[in-house]
Design an enzyme around this catalytic site. Structure first.
Site, PDB file in Angstrom:
ATOM      1  CB  CYS A 106      -0.855   0.176   1.049  1.00 32.75           C
ATOM      2  SG  CYS A 106      -2.054   1.458   1.700  1.00 32.75           S
ATOM      3  CB  CYS A 108      -2.049   5.276   0.800  1.00 35.63           C
ATOM      4  SG  CYS A 108      -2.646   5.579  -0.818  1.00 35.63           S
ATOM      5  CB  CYS A 125      -2.735  -3.846  -3.098  1.00 33.27           C
ATOM      6  SG  CYS A 125      -4.265  -3.362  -3.776  1.00 33.27           S
ATOM      7  CB  CYS A 127      -4.523  -4.188   2.848  1.00 33.53           C
ATOM      8  SG  CYS A 127      -5.975  -3.241   3.034  1.00 33.53           S
ATOM      9  CB  CYS A 136      -9.759   0.746  -0.160  1.00 34.66           C
ATOM     10  SG  CYS A 136      -8.186   0.825  -1.029  1.00 34.66           S
TER      11      CYS A 136
END
Length: 171
Positions: A106, A108, A125, A127, A136
């Site tokens: 991920c 972010c 991903c 996750c 998400c």
């Protein structure tokens, strides 16, 4: 430096508009800086934990992550974000991590040790929160009850490159 990003649950409590647009730009700028995107849509040639990353390697990884995302959005009965640049930046970040870490970690989240996190797999991903609860953090896969859900279940590599190049040119 620790970066604070609002997650999907926080964004649901906010109204659409300026905050969302600022978040999309912020994500684009943060990911551009964090992953060293090169002008023209490729990744800067550099040595990584997995060796030298070439533009061809990045193009293959981006195509693979785009195909995965398009497939998973349909399988999970979710949709992409109404702000297409969010979708583009997240998929691009997944492709970069696929090259540098060997897994689509991920993009972010902040990690003390990205290699360890990629090996653990929890944040790869899709996750665990996405698989178990359809949550998400990146806002890539959104359910219909999300304020920022769009109508689309498909995005192309060309659209991803155009949207992310547009943001990078503005920086």
């Amino acid at each position: 430096t620790v970066l604070l990003l609002l997650d999907a649950a926080s964004l649901r409590r906010r109204k659409k508009g300026i905050l969302f647009v600022r978040m999309a730009w912020t994500w684009a700028l943060l990911l551009a800086a964090a992953t060293a995107f090169a002008p023209g849509g490729g990744v800067a040639r550099r040595t990584t934990a997995r060796g030298a990353a070439s533009e061809g390697d990045f193009d293959k990884a981006l195509a693979a992550m785009t195909a995965f995302s398009n497939r998973y959005v349909k399988l999970s009965d979710t949709k992409y974000c109404a702000e297409r640049s969010v979708t583009s930046v997240v998929i691009r970040g997944l492709a970069e991590h696929k090259i540098t870490l060997g897994a689509p970690l991920c993009p972010c989240r902040f990690y003390e040790d990205k290699q360890a996190e990629a090996k653990d797999g929890y944040w790869n991903c899709p996750c665990v929160p996405m698989r178990e609860r359809k949550e998400c953090h990146c806002m890539l896969f959104l359910t219909d009850d999300n304020d920022f859900v769009g109508d689309s279940t498909d995005i192309s590599v060309d659209e991803i490159n155009a949207l992310t190049d547009e943001h990078l040119a503005a920086t």
